[in-house]
Design a protein around this motif. Structure first.
Motif, mmCIF file in Angstrom:
data_model
loop_
_atom_site.group_PDB
_atom_site.id
_atom_site.type_symbol
_atom_site.label_atom_id
_atom_site.label_comp_id
_atom_site.label_asym_id
_atom_site.label_seq_id
_atom_site.Cartn_x
_atom_site.Cartn_y
_atom_site.Cartn_z
ATOM 1 N N PHE A 1 -2.189 -72.187 -21.151
ATOM 2 C CA PHE A 1 -1.823 -72.850 -22.468
ATOM 3 C C PHE A 1 -2.845 -72.946 -23.380
ATOM 4 C CE2 PHE A 1 0.767 -74.911 -19.030
ATOM 5 C CZ PHE A 1 1.850 -74.889 -19.554
ATOM 6 N N GLY A 2 -3.875 -71.851 -23.225
ATOM 7 C CA GLY A 2 -5.043 -71.887 -24.272
ATOM 8 C C GLY A 2 -6.391 -72.475 -23.730
ATOM 9 N N GLY A 3 -6.210 -73.205 -22.568
ATOM 10 C CA GLY A 3 -7.541 -73.745 -21.942
ATOM 11 C C GLY A 3 -7.936 -75.134 -22.435
ATOM 12 N N ASP A 4 -7.381 -75.695 -23.632
ATOM 13 C CA ASP A 4 -7.925 -76.964 -24.083
ATOM 14 C C ASP A 4 -6.782 -78.199 -23.736
ATOM 15 O OD1 ASP A 4 -8.818 -79.051 -25.675
ATOM 16 O OD2 ASP A 4 -8.808 -77.697 -27.725
ATOM 17 N N LYS A 5 -7.565 -78.800 -23.050
ATOM 18 C CA LYS A 5 -6.571 -79.792 -22.429
ATOM 19 C C LYS A 5 -6.213 -80.945 -23.625
ATOM 20 C CE LYS A 5 -10.614 -82.683 -20.893
ATOM 21 N NZ LYS A 5 -11.167 -83.066 -19.536
ATOM 22 N N LYS A 6 -6.787 -80.813 -24.699
ATOM 23 C CA LYS A 6 -6.452 -81.596 -25.838
ATOM 24 C C LYS A 6 -5.094 -81.311 -26.165
ATOM 25 C CE LYS A 6 -11.129 -82.822 -27.373
ATOM 26 N NZ LYS A 6 -12.199 -82.682 -28.432
ATOM 27 N N ASN A 7 -4.751 -80.118 -26.340
ATOM 28 C CA ASN A 7 -3.419 -79.738 -26.880
ATOM 29 C C ASN A 7 -2.148 -80.051 -25.794
ATOM 30 O OD1 ASN A 7 -4.603 -78.582 -29.146
ATOM 31 N ND2 ASN A 7 -4.919 -76.640 -27.929
ATOM 32 N N GLY A 8 -2.707 -80.297 -24.405
ATOM 33 C CA GLY A 8 -1.555 -80.716 -23.538
ATOM 34 C C GLY A 8 -0.618 -79.695 -22.981
ATOM 35 N N ILE A 9 0.304 -79.826 -22.262
ATOM 36 C CA ILE A 9 1.090 -78.803 -21.721
ATOM 37 C C ILE A 9 2.640 -78.981 -22.137
ATOM 38 C CG2 ILE A 9 -0.150 -78.717 -19.743
ATOM 39 C CD1 ILE A 9 1.849 -80.582 -18.311
ATOM 40 N N LYS A 10 2.725 -79.634 -23.074
ATOM 41 C CA LYS A 10 4.431 -79.921 -23.733
ATOM 42 C C LYS A 10 4.391 -79.013 -24.867
ATOM 43 C CE LYS A 10 5.775 -82.762 -20.480
ATOM 44 N NZ LYS A 10 6.726 -82.229 -19.727
ATOM 45 N N PHE A 11 4.376 -77.781 -24.603
ATOM 46 C CA PHE A 11 4.612 -76.520 -25.678
ATOM 47 C C PHE A 11 4.863 -75.414 -24.894
ATOM 48 C CE2 PHE A 11 -0.116 -76.558 -25.371
ATOM 49 C CZ PHE A 11 -0.340 -75.304 -25.506
ATOM 50 N N ILE A 12 5.560 -74.402 -25.678
ATOM 51 C CA ILE A 12 5.864 -73.031 -24.832
ATOM 52 C C ILE A 12 4.597 -72.471 -25.324
ATOM 53 C CG2 ILE A 12 7.462 -71.210 -24.552
ATOM 54 C CD1 ILE A 12 8.499 -74.046 -24.074
ATOM 55 N N PRO A 13 3.743 -71.940 -24.267
ATOM 56 C CA PRO A 13 2.638 -71.109 -24.403
ATOM 57 C C PRO A 13 2.872 -69.587 -25.135
ATOM 58 C CG PRO A 13 2.913 -71.241 -22.209
ATOM 59 C CD PRO A 13 3.952 -71.944 -22.705
ATOM 60 N N LYS A 14 1.607 -69.143 -25.677
ATOM 61 C CA LYS A 14 2.061 -67.678 -26.297
ATOM 62 C C LYS A 14 2.302 -66.754 -25.130
ATOM 63 C CE LYS A 14 -0.339 -64.666 -29.458
ATOM 64 N NZ LYS A 14 0.064 -63.461 -29.028
ATOM 65 N N VAL A 15 1.825 -66.875 -24.011
ATOM 66 C CA VAL A 15 2.361 -65.824 -22.990
ATOM 67 C C VAL A 15 3.751 -65.772 -22.724
ATOM 68 C CG1 VAL A 15 -0.153 -65.790 -21.908
ATOM 69 C CG2 VAL A 15 1.614 -67.449 -21.225
ATOM 70 N N ILE A 16 4.335 -66.928 -22.887
ATOM 71 C CA ILE A 16 5.761 -66.929 -23.089
ATOM 72 C C ILE A 16 6.462 -66.417 -23.812
ATOM 73 C CG2 ILE A 16 7.842 -68.491 -22.195
ATOM 74 C CD1 ILE A 16 6.181 -67.804 -19.866
ATOM 75 N N LEU A 17 6.116 -67.043 -25.251
ATOM 76 C CA LEU A 17 6.730 -66.822 -26.567
ATOM 77 C C LEU A 17 6.542 -65.086 -26.914
ATOM 78 C CD1 LEU A 17 5.160 -69.627 -28.679
ATOM 79 C CD2 LEU A 17 7.604 -69.371 -27.851
ATOM 80 N N ASP A 18 5.654 -64.774 -26.450
ATOM 81 C CA ASP A 18 5.542 -62.978 -26.475
ATOM 82 C C ASP A 18 6.416 -62.099 -25.511
ATOM 83 O OD1 ASP A 18 4.109 -63.604 -28.661
ATOM 84 O OD2 ASP A 18 2.151 -63.263 -27.921
ATOM 85 N N SER A 19 6.865 -62.955 -24.633
ATOM 86 C CA SER A 19 7.547 -62.028 -23.392
ATOM 87 C C SER A 19 8.724 -61.407 -23.759
ATOM 88 C CB SER A 19 7.912 -63.081 -22.599
ATOM 89 O OG SER A 19 8.831 -64.316 -22.704
ATOM 90 N N ASP A 20 9.183 -60.524 -22.944
ATOM 91 C CA ASP A 20 10.457 -59.476 -23.381
ATOM 92 C C ASP A 20 11.600 -60.187 -22.633
ATOM 93 O OD1 ASP A 20 10.341 -59.418 -20.411
ATOM 94 O OD2 ASP A 20 9.434 -57.353 -20.238
ATOM 95 N N SER A 21 12.652 -59.649 -22.726
ATOM 96 C CA SER A 21 14.095 -60.344 -22.490
ATOM 97 C C SER A 21 14.188 -60.723 -20.924
ATOM 98 C CB SER A 21 15.203 -59.394 -22.792
ATOM 99 O OG SER A 21 15.082 -58.132 -22.159
#
Length: 604
Positions: free
Chosen positions: A463-483
């Motif tokens: 999730f980017g490593g910053d716990k201040k951002n939390g875990i309630k979002f879709i991380p970039k590694v999933i947003l950039d994923s294939d079908s």
């Protein structure tokens, strides 16, 4: 199973499944399918199953809702010809119900209500008093030509829709080509007692006369207007005025704008409340600029591609717009906007103006999904993908001593033993350490897997490593994923926050937006319904419904009055992935908003 339905008149009557079988059988027979009775029984059974899942047995749905389920079932079963026949049957009965007793009143209402596709048969005639007079006169002329001039066989073919005689009520030329040299050497004139101009001496003046020429002549012909040798004849004016590249480009931008805006609405745009999908999320009209990377639809390959924005067009507008709307799609577009539609009896897609699509005088198919996104930069394992879905759906980041957070997963080993075991297996596969306890609540007991500091840091790294951002979002590694990755993620996420196999509920708009982007990558369409807080809850609920079939039928295009911003970006594929009122759709974009010069003028 339901026992009652509401008719269009408001009357509540008994629900009769035999009527569904009868309608489906007629559709099957109309397209000449083999064993139509057996197929109708099979499809009716599937329709009844869907009705049973969607409605409580005490519900009283409207007849249109039942017909929508029939239509959806036919499309899901790839019975496209049957679906088209069924939709046409519905549309014909709707038209019969709407027939007015007075043909004269109907003509007026058709024009004033902008319900007749023939309003745009002449692309040079705008919606106006003059347009109304032309429309009425054309209707009378068309009737005369059909009844007095054409043979009965031609008239019957036109009336029955076997062929269409274009511009039947207009005594005028169709497409016209003109000699630009004549305008540049003689000037703009030729009509007595009307304003005239001598031959132009400067580049801007020449372009202005071209614009005036087109505006004057568009009311005298039904088709397109053209000047040949445009660049050849105008090049000497550029040299005479000693214009550099930048100045020439500016003049041509003004020309393109002027020739498109005033009478032929040529901006080909979407409504202000339409958002498009960018590489970093959903964007409004004032959030997109040249150079941004946005999602597009490759018509030839049928997949999603991210491309750079060449230009962005946005301006205030008041006038007619077209609404292409059904249960899963809601486009609001300007005149001349190009629609992506699937060819009849084909899997190929084409870009066509809304006027041409309306001229089909038939329901048509538009895409809401695709073959998905294939250019992924993400290299996650299947176990990592599934685990991240569980973390976002069922995880929390709590606050411990000195503000150090720990991630926990929650699952009932009693109510959902398979999901509980899947979580534990994934933790073992990814070498994640945790402690486990039982949390007692109002419902069934829940197992809590609380990860240690090292495992928490490892999870947060996704999730980017910053716990201040939390875990309630879709991380970039999933947003950039294939079908395939996107499908696996959604399949797992539904186990946590989903229901009915295709629905997801979340109280986070950020999570909702991210899930919609993942759905696009998976090749799915999607809709979002917002439910207001109930009971002790204080947050809106976003209910996402995934649409796994790629296409949908648009039965009717409604013309509406609009006032606000219209906008559109331009990309190489000339398409965008957009959403409006919670519904994702694929549409065309503006083919140009600025002029491009391929040749630099020689030095003076």
């Amino acid at each position: 199973m339901i026992t009652k339905i509401i008719k269009r008149s408001g009357e509540i009557v008994d629900f009769d499944p035999a009527k569904i079988t009868k309608a489906v059988l007629k559709a099957a027979e109309a397209v000449g399918l083999e064993h139509p009775a057996k197929l109708a029984d099979k499809l009716t059974e599937e329709v009844l199953q869907r009705i049973g899942k969607k409605f409580h047995h005490h519900s009283i749905p409207a007849v249109e809702e039942i017909q929508d389920i029939v239509e959806e079932t036919l499309i899901i079963n790839r019975q496209i010809k049957m679906a088209k026949s069924y939709i046409l049957y519905r549309d014909q009965h709707r038209q019969l119900r709407d027939i007015s007793s007075s043909s004269e009143e109907k003509l007026m209402e058709s024009y004033l209500g902008r319900t007749d596709w023939r309003l745009k048969e002449n692309s040079n005639m705008s919606f106006s008093v003059q347009g109304l007079n032309n429309y009425l006169a054309s209707a009378i002329s068309a009737k005369y030509w059909l009844n007095k001039m054409y043979p009965d066989s031609i008239r019957d073919a036109h009336v029955n829709g076997d062929l269409h005689i274009h511009d039947l009520g207009l005594l005028a030329p169709y497409c016209c080509g003109w000699d630009l040299k004549d305008l540049l050497t003689r000037g703009f004139g030729g009509v007595e007692e009307k304003t005239q101009s001598k031959a132009p001496k400067h580049f801007r003046t020449a372009l202005g006369q071209v614009v005036n020429f087109f505006y004057t002549m568009q009311g005298e012909a039904a088709g397109a207007m053209a000047f040949a040798n445009f660049d050849t004849y105008l090049a000497p004016f550029i040299r005479h005025d000693k214009l550099n590249f930048k100045e020439t480009k500016q003049c041509l931008q003004e020309f393109v704008f002027n020739v498109n805006v005033p009478t032929r609405v040529g901006f080909q745009c979407m409504s202000e409340d339409t958002e498009i999908l960018g590489k970093d999320g959903w964007k409004k009209y004032n959030q997109v600029k040249k150079g941004d990377i946005i999602a597009t639809f490759n018509i030839d390959r049928g997949g999603i591609e991210y491309l750079s924005v060449n230009h962005v067009f946005a301006r205030k507008y008041q006038g007619k717009m077209y609404n292409l709307k059904n249960r899963i799609s809601d486009q609001l577009i300007s005149p001349e906007h190009r629609v992506v539609r699937r060819k009849f009896n084909s899997n190929e897609y084409v870009l066509e103006t809304i006027e041409k699509v309306r001229g089909l005088n038939s329901p048509f198919i538009v895409p809401v999904g695709s073959q998905g996104y294939s250019h992924s930069e993400s290299f996650l394992s299947d176990d990592e993908i599934r685990f991240l879905a569980w973390v976002i759906a069922e995880g929390t980041l709590d606050q411990g001593e000195r503000g150090s957070g720990r991630i926990s997963l929650y699952q009932s080993a009693i109510a959902n033993p398979q999901d509980y075991q899947e979580m534990k297996d994934l933790c073992a596969s990814l070498n994640l350490k945790y402690s486990e306890r039982t949390q007692v609540g109002l419902g069934k007991d829940c197992q809590v897997l609380r990860f240690d500091a090292s495992s928490t840091r490892k999870i947060l790294s996704y999730f980017g490593g910053d716990k201040k951002n939390g875990i309630k979002f879709i991380p970039k590694v999933i947003l950039d994923s294939d079908s395939e990755t996107a499908k696996l993620f959604l399949e797992t996420y539904i186990k946590g926050d989903g229901h009915e196999e295709v629905k997801i509920t979340t109280t986070s708009k950020i999570v909702c937006d991210g899930l919609l982007q993942v759905a696009v990558h998976a090749g799915y369409g999607a809709t979002v319904a917002i439910r207001k807080p109930e009971g002790i809850s204080k947050k809106d609920r976003y209910i996402i419904r995934l649409i796994k079939h790629r296409d949908t039928y648009i039965n009717e295009v409604q013309a509406i009055n609009y006032q606000g911003i219209i906008w559109c970006p331009n990309t190489k594929n000339e398409t965008v992935i957009a959403r409006r009122n919670g519904k994702i759709f694929i549409t065309g974009n503006t083919p140009f908003t600025n002029i491009t010069l391929d040749v630099t003028p020689s030095k003076m």
